[in-house]
Design a protein around this motif. Structure first.
Motif, PDB file in Angstrom:
ATOM      1  N   ARG A  24      48.834  40.544  36.075  1.00 41.83           N
ATOM      2  CA  ARG A  24      48.733  39.253  35.391  1.00 41.83           C
ATOM      3  C   ARG A  24      50.095  38.810  34.860  1.00 41.83           C
ATOM      4  NH1 ARG A  24      44.432  38.370  30.680  1.00 41.83           N
ATOM      5  NH2 ARG A  24      45.701  40.006  29.782  1.00 41.83           N
ATOM      6  N   GLU A  25      50.734  39.648  34.057  1.00 43.03           N
ATOM      7  CA  GLU A  25      52.002  39.240  33.457  1.00 43.03           C
ATOM      8  C   GLU A  25      53.161  39.366  34.438  1.00 43.03           C
ATOM      9  OE1 GLU A  25      52.534  41.229  29.701  1.00 43.03           O
ATOM     10  OE2 GLU A  25      50.455  40.848  29.147  1.00 43.03           O
ATOM     11  N   GLY A  26      53.236  40.470  35.155  1.00 45.86           N
ATOM     12  CA  GLY A  26      54.334  40.688  36.086  1.00 45.86           C
ATOM     13  C   GLY A  26      54.265  39.789  37.308  1.00 45.86           C
ATOM     14  N   LEU A  27      53.156  39.843  38.027  1.00 47.18           N
ATOM     15  CA  LEU A  27      53.027  39.032  39.241  1.00 47.18           C
ATOM     16  C   LEU A  27      52.603  37.596  38.956  1.00 47.18           C
ATOM     17  CD1 LEU A  27      51.453  41.432  41.874  1.00 47.18           C
ATOM     18  CD2 LEU A  27      53.742  40.446  41.872  1.00 47.18           C
ATOM     19  N   GLU A  30      46.137  35.272  37.841  1.00 46.98           N
ATOM     20  CA  GLU A  30      45.206  34.949  36.760  1.00 46.98           C
ATOM     21  C   GLU A  30      43.963  35.825  36.847  1.00 46.98           C
ATOM     22  OE1 GLU A  30      44.297  30.818  36.197  1.00 46.98           O
ATOM     23  OE2 GLU A  30      46.327  30.228  36.793  1.00 46.98           O
ATOM     24  N   LEU A  31      43.383  36.100  35.704  1.00 39.10           N
ATOM     25  CA  LEU A  31      42.106  36.801  35.649  1.00 39.10           C
ATOM     26  C   LEU A  31      41.033  35.806  36.068  1.00 39.10           C
ATOM     27  CD1 LEU A  31      40.659  39.454  34.918  1.00 39.10           C
ATOM     28  CD2 LEU A  31      40.408  38.546  32.607  1.00 39.10           C
ATOM     29  N   GLY A  43      34.718  45.832  36.191  1.00 35.71           N
ATOM     30  CA  GLY A  43      35.605  45.275  37.194  1.00 35.71           C
ATOM     31  C   GLY A  43      36.321  44.039  36.708  1.00 35.71           C
ATOM     32  N   MET A  44      37.440  43.768  37.340  1.00 37.97           N
ATOM     33  CA  MET A  44      38.188  42.539  37.070  1.00 37.97           C
ATOM     34  C   MET A  44      38.776  42.039  38.381  1.00 37.97           C
ATOM     35  SD  MET A  44      41.550  43.912  35.053  1.00 37.97           S
ATOM     36  CE  MET A  44      42.261  45.526  35.422  1.00 37.97           C
ATOM     37  N   MET A  45      38.785  40.712  38.535  1.00 39.11           N
ATOM     38  CA  MET A  45      39.341  40.076  39.717  1.00 39.11           C
ATOM     39  C   MET A  45      40.541  39.247  39.289  1.00 39.11           C
ATOM     40  SD  MET A  45      36.042  40.831  40.293  1.00 39.11           S
ATOM     41  CE  MET A  45      35.052  39.598  39.544  1.00 39.11           C
ATOM     42  N   LEU A  46      41.657  39.454  39.987  1.00 42.31           N
ATOM     43  CA  LEU A  46      42.891  38.720  39.697  1.00 42.31           C
ATOM     44  C   LEU A  46      43.392  38.053  40.959  1.00 42.31           C
ATOM     45  CD1 LEU A  46      43.542  41.757  37.876  1.00 42.31           C
ATOM     46  CD2 LEU A  46      44.666  39.827  36.805  1.00 42.31           C
TER      47      LEU A  46
END
Length: 131
Positions: A24-27, A30-31, A43-46
């Motif tokens: 999220r911060e580096g690349l 977005e979440l 789970g999380m999708m970015l």
């Protein structure tokens, strides 16, 4: 396979918070969504909203995943605009993620490789995908 298909890259992680920060911060992804305790998994999708791809990271309580199997497990982002590529590299470095030498030196010629907290690598390649 058709162009309207979407790509999900899914994998488990042992480094939930650190991985979220990297992607999220580096690349700058977005979440896009998340879930908790779905059949024992979180789970999380970015990704980039509207893009035909996203990452899904999962964790299962009480289960250890371990590191990436090799330094040549890559996801490559092609950024043909040099200014856009420089901004992407600078964002990674500004958030404390230093480039690492690529296992395959090909990726160092026109790109920078970054290793995520699980040991998987992301290449920011200053080139056009030719196909």
């Amino acid at each position: 396979m058709t162009p309207e298909l979407k790509l999900r890259i899914a994998r488990p992680t042992d480094h939930w918070d650190e991985l979220l920060r990297f992607y999220r911060e580096g690349l700058g992804l977005e979440l896009l969504g998340s879930f908790e305790d779905h059949d024992g998994f979180d789970g999380m999708m970015l990704g980039a909203p509207g893009a035909p791809y996203h990452f899904e990271f999962t964790r299962q309580k009480g289960h250890t995943v371990g590191p990436a199997p090799s330094q040549d497990n890559l996801v490559v982002f092609y950024l043909p605009d040099t200014a856009q590529w420089q901004v992407a590299v600078a964002r990674m470095e500004a958030h404390g993620f230093a480039p690492v030498p690529s296992y395959n030196p090909y990726w160092d010629r026109m790109g920078k490789t970054f290793e995520d907290p699980d040991g998987y690598r992301v290449v920011l390649q200053n080139a056009t995908w030719p196909r």
